[in-house]
Design a protein around this motif. Structure first.
Motif, mmCIF file in Angstrom:
data_model
loop_
_atom_site.group_PDB
_atom_site.id
_atom_site.type_symbol
_atom_site.label_atom_id
_atom_site.label_comp_id
_atom_site.label_asym_id
_atom_site.label_seq_id
_atom_site.Cartn_x
_atom_site.Cartn_y
_atom_site.Cartn_z
ATOM 1 N N GLY A 170 32.403 -23.064 18.365
ATOM 2 C CA GLY A 170 32.768 -24.067 19.366
ATOM 3 C C GLY A 170 34.246 -23.983 19.683
ATOM 4 O O GLY A 170 34.827 -22.896 19.755
ATOM 5 N N VAL B 134 28.380 -29.524 28.381
ATOM 6 C CA VAL B 134 28.589 -28.236 27.726
ATOM 7 C C VAL B 134 28.965 -28.494 26.275
ATOM 8 O O VAL B 134 29.888 -29.262 25.999
ATOM 9 N N GLY B 135 28.263 -27.867 25.355
ATOM 10 C CA GLY B 135 28.628 -28.046 23.952
ATOM 11 C C GLY B 135 27.463 -27.775 23.033
ATOM 12 O O GLY B 135 26.328 -27.539 23.469
ATOM 13 N N ARG B 136 27.744 -27.818 21.741
ATOM 14 C CA ARG B 136 26.681 -27.642 20.763
ATOM 15 C C ARG B 136 25.723 -28.835 20.819
ATOM 16 O O ARG B 136 26.146 -29.973 21.015
ATOM 17 N N HIS C 131 23.403 -21.491 25.585
ATOM 18 C CA HIS C 131 24.832 -21.241 25.752
ATOM 19 C C HIS C 131 25.064 -20.152 26.791
ATOM 20 O O HIS C 131 24.201 -19.302 27.035
ATOM 21 N N GLY D 202 23.994 -25.398 26.003
ATOM 22 C CA GLY D 202 24.394 -25.282 24.608
ATOM 23 C C GLY D 202 23.207 -24.977 23.726
ATOM 24 O O GLY D 202 22.054 -25.017 24.167
ATOM 25 N N GLY E 108 29.251 -22.368 21.393
ATOM 26 C CA GLY E 108 27.978 -22.980 21.740
ATOM 27 C C GLY E 108 26.824 -22.432 20.938
ATOM 28 O O GLY E 108 25.711 -22.954 21.000
#
Length: 434
Positions: A30, A229-231, A296, A265, A25
């Motif tokens: 990732g 959830v994530g970049r 993150h 993120g 993140g």
């Protein structure tokens, strides 16, 4: 009696552009980081010696011991600082030479992502080692599915991936669909590709107590919580969920009292400035009171955020698999995801969640409402999700990876014999049993 299968006992794993020690993140970290970290660690637990070579970006120790048999080796190439991914191709030769000087009895090279693959090509040629490569994502596949605001992958990557496919002994794919894409887009040979499904850390991510988690994190017990959830980048498309939330409250203003979208993120990639447009978008859509942007989280803390959610959204334009979808399901949470790539395998449509075609806000609002407004369905899908995700263990991934290593050594030379560069035991070596 069938002879035991023999595996290489010392692996040089390459993750040039990002370290398995990095927090997912953050920046370019990732699912790939999680994959490399988990596979390397699980191979080490099987007694295989694994050195993960990555580019040194700071003054932390050059060698980090992960377990008895697994190390992360940080190799100098370019400045000891983070650099943009597009600057790394110029450092491939320097990095490859630095890794070559550190090889000592390594019997196989396993590379992750195309930059590492280019390093692997040089090592395989200079040292005569078998080469296994995992794409994780592919330029030609990504360019076919570009979303609004996404920049096409560069030609240098396209050409590099084509060279890797021609010369690698084994290519591992997350799914049968990815194996097909390797064949259709790059001409990979069927016998060259091994399907190695990713896993999920079932010790960290498992069914949990939602009321307890909400109390710990200050989330209302009656809130309807959507989690991302994530970049934060166009590929991951968190803006799709923001627009869907706006659509939900436009259809039913009473939702505003309970609906929440939590986005976890950090900005990532060459288009990191794209994330700066989310706050104005949220304001323009009138949902600033419904959307929370959080940086993150460490994985243990991320577990609790999965637990508070009613549904996890994965609106990516492309995913080779979708580890977030697996992690969420392991926590017993239904997932609404885009009907693309590996997400079709990670999520069982109608059983563990819902798949949505395209990224139109209305379609996403429909799918999210189906889960949020049906407690019985949500419980059913969550229970199915936990059972489904339990089939994807990193131990299974490690076993499939070892099978790919065995195939690569056989392909490299008759009876699995090949040259081992440098150090004790150099010369020709017979593989040992694990």
């Amino acid at each position: 009696m069938t002879a035991p299968v023999e595996y290489p006992q010392r692996i040089a794993m390459i993750s040039m552009h990002t370290s398995p020690l990095a927090t997912p993140g953050v920046g370019d970290a990732g699912g790939l980081n999680v994959y490399v970290s988990e596979v390397a660690r699980r191979l080490g637990e099987r007694g295989i010696e694994v050195d993960v070579f990555t580019r040194a970006e700071d003054d932390s120790p050059d060698v980090v011991e992960v377990n008895e048999h697994t190390r992360v080796v940080q190799v100098p190439a370019g400045p000891r600082a983070a650099v943009a991914k597009e600057e790394l191709p110029a450092m491939v030769a320097t990095f490859a030479e630095a890794v070559r000087q550190r090889l000592n009895g390594h019997e196989l090279v396993h590379t992750h992502y195309w930059l590492s693959g280019m390093v692997g090509l040089e090592l395989a040629e200079q040292c005569g080692l078998p080469l296994v490569h995992t794409m994780h994502t592919m330029a030609r596949v990504k360019n076919v599915a570009l979303g609004q605001g996404q920049t096409p992958e560069p030609d240098v990557r396209d050409r590099g991936e084509a060279q890797i496919v021609v010369r690698a002994d084994v290519l591992t794919a997350n799914t049968v669909d990815e194996a097909r894409e390797l064949h259709e887009h790059y001409g990979a040979r069927p016998e060259q590709v091994a399907v190695v499904p990713p896993g999920v850390d079932l010790h960290t991510f498992h069914p949990c107590d939602q009321p307890k988690s909400r109390a710990q994190l200050g989330i209302g017990q009656d809130d309807q919580v959507i989690l991302f959830v994530g970049r934060i980048q166009p590929l991951k498309a968190p803006d799709v969920l923001i627009r869907a939330v706006a659509e939900l409250v436009a259809r039913d203003p009473t939702r505003r009292e309970r609906l929440r979208l939590i986005i976890i993120g950090s900005p990532s990639g060459p288009q990191s400035q794209w994330s700066q447009g989310l706050v104005p978008l949220i304001a323009d859509l009138g949902v600033a009171d419904l959307v929370e942007l959080r940086p993150h989280s460490p994985r243990a803390e991320l577990f609790r955020w999965y637990c508070v959610a009613d549904v996890v959204g994965v609106p990516s334009h492309n995913e080779s698999f979708g580890l977030v979808a697996l992690e969420a399901q392991a926590c017993g949470r239904p997932v609404v995801a885009t009907d693309v790539g590996g997400l079709r395998h990670a999520v069982r449509d109608g059983q563990t969640g819902l798949l949505v075609r395209g990224h139109e806000a209305g379609a996403w609002a429909d799918a999210l409402a189906t889960v949020l407004d049906s407690p019985g369905e949500r419980v059913r899908m969550g229970a199915n999700a936990a059972g489904h995700s339990s089939r994807f263990s990193w131990d299974n991934t490690a076993a499939a990876t070892l099978a790919a290593y065995h195939a690569a050594t056989l392909r490299k030379g008759s009876e699995g014999r090949f040259v081992v560069p440098h150090g004790p035991g150099s010369g020709r070596t017979r593989l040992r049993s694990s």
